[in-house]
Design a protein around this motif. Structure first.
Motif, PDB file in Angstrom:
ATOM      1  N   ILE A  92       0.863  -1.177   0.000  1.00  0.00           N
ATOM      2  CA  ILE A  92       0.000   0.000   0.000  1.00  0.00           C
ATOM      3  C   ILE A  92       0.900   1.228   0.000  1.00  0.00           C
ATOM      4  O   ILE A  92       1.812   1.339   0.821  1.00  0.00           O
ATOM      5  CB  ILE A  92      -0.912   0.047   1.251  1.00  0.00           C
ATOM      6  CG1 ILE A  92      -1.616  -1.287   1.503  1.00  0.00           C
ATOM      7  CG2 ILE A  92      -1.887   1.223   1.162  1.00  0.00           C
ATOM      8  CD1 ILE A  92      -2.479  -1.787   0.379  1.00  0.00           C
ATOM      9  N   ALA A 130      -4.640   0.257   6.554  1.00  0.00           N
ATOM     10  CA  ALA A 130      -3.532  -0.574   6.066  1.00  0.00           C
ATOM     11  C   ALA A 130      -2.845  -1.303   7.222  1.00  0.00           C
ATOM     12  O   ALA A 130      -2.475  -2.479   7.094  1.00  0.00           O
ATOM     13  CB  ALA A 130      -2.527   0.271   5.293  1.00  0.00           C
ATOM     14  N   LEU A 151       3.596  -0.945   3.985  1.00  0.00           N
ATOM     15  CA  LEU A 151       2.979   0.372   3.862  1.00  0.00           C
ATOM     16  C   LEU A 151       4.034   1.449   3.673  1.00  0.00           C
ATOM     17  O   LEU A 151       4.951   1.575   4.485  1.00  0.00           O
ATOM     18  CB  LEU A 151       2.143   0.657   5.117  1.00  0.00           C
ATOM     19  CG  LEU A 151       1.454   2.008   5.232  1.00  0.00           C
ATOM     20  CD1 LEU A 151       0.488   2.248   4.074  1.00  0.00           C
ATOM     21  CD2 LEU A 151       0.714   2.101   6.566  1.00  0.00           C
ATOM     22  N   SER A 209       0.234   5.124   0.371  1.00  0.00           N
ATOM     23  CA  SER A 209      -0.891   5.941   0.777  1.00  0.00           C
ATOM     24  C   SER A 209      -0.474   7.364   1.099  1.00  0.00           C
ATOM     25  O   SER A 209       0.645   7.609   1.540  1.00  0.00           O
ATOM     26  CB  SER A 209      -1.520   5.310   2.034  1.00  0.00           C
ATOM     27  OG  SER A 209      -2.586   6.100   2.537  1.00  0.00           O
ATOM     28  N   LEU A 236       5.761   1.528   9.365  1.00  0.00           N
ATOM     29  CA  LEU A 236       5.657   1.876   7.957  1.00  0.00           C
ATOM     30  C   LEU A 236       6.945   2.539   7.483  1.00  0.00           C
ATOM     31  O   LEU A 236       7.844   2.798   8.275  1.00  0.00           O
ATOM     32  CB  LEU A 236       4.448   2.805   7.720  1.00  0.00           C
ATOM     33  CG  LEU A 236       4.347   4.095   8.557  1.00  0.00           C
ATOM     34  CD1 LEU A 236       5.197   5.226   8.020  1.00  0.00           C
ATOM     35  CD2 LEU A 236       2.906   4.531   8.623  1.00  0.00           C
TER      36      LEU A 236
END
Length: 186
Positions: free
Chosen positions: A96, A108, A115, A98, A141
């Motif tokens: 992902i 997520a 991420l 984002s 992330l």
């Protein structure tokens, strides 16, 4: 024997256009990096970003760029503005990328996905950057930028992420409050 398909999802959320992220996701270096990492599909949730924003690498409209890329990119690229079930798209994606909206990040993290979060630095007060930086420091992330997406996804592929706790909403809320400078009550 062929490898299973791998999907990357780009999401800009529902409230603010993010043409720089859409443009970066259509750049040849980014697409090439995704492909070299074994990705076969790219989903782009472009939200309110105008389809004729001219932010693509050659100044073309988004739709024109996607048409051209469908013949030159090894990736199957699909774009959509909104879906009532973004959670399903997140659940079936391997990576992902984002915007740094708290709802998208939390979704997520709940799905335990690789991420990369890209703060929209055109927004006021840069709270997205603070939030992304803190969550990266905690190991949840990778913080990326529109000008370093290929490097950020390579870093995400190598990273071992911490699993976000089931009661993550409380943890997440504390992080957001701390980063935005709110004092804890009590």
């Amino acid at each position: 024997m062929s490898l299973p398909p791998k999907t990357a999802l780009i999401t800009v959320g529902a409230t603010a256009p993010f043409p720089a992220l859409i443009s970066a996701s259509l750049a040849p270096a980014f697409l090439s990096t995704l492909s070299s990492l074994g990705y076969t599909h790219l989903l782009i949730q472009h939200g309110l970003t105008p389809t004729n924003f001219g932010g693509t690498p050659s100044g073309q409209s988004l739709l024109s760029s996607l048409t051209n890329l469908s013949t030159t990119s090894p990736l199957k690229i699909t774009a959509f503005d909104f879906t009532p079930n973004l959670s399903s798209e997140i659940a079936t994606s391997d990576l992902i990328i984002s915007h740094a909206g708290s709802g998208s990040i939390l979704e997520a993290l709940r799905h335990v996905k690789r991420l990369v979060v890209v703060p929209n630095e055109d927004l006021m007060d840069n709270h997205q950057k603070e939030l992304a930086g803190e969550l990266e420091a905690q190991g949840y992330l990778i913080e990326g930028r529109v000008d370093n997406l290929p490097e950020a996804i390579k870093k995400a592929e190598r990273a071992t992420f911490k699993h976000f706790p089931r009661s993550g909403s409380e943890v997440f809320g504390r992080i957001v409050e701390e980063e935005l400078g709110f004092e804890a009550e009590g």
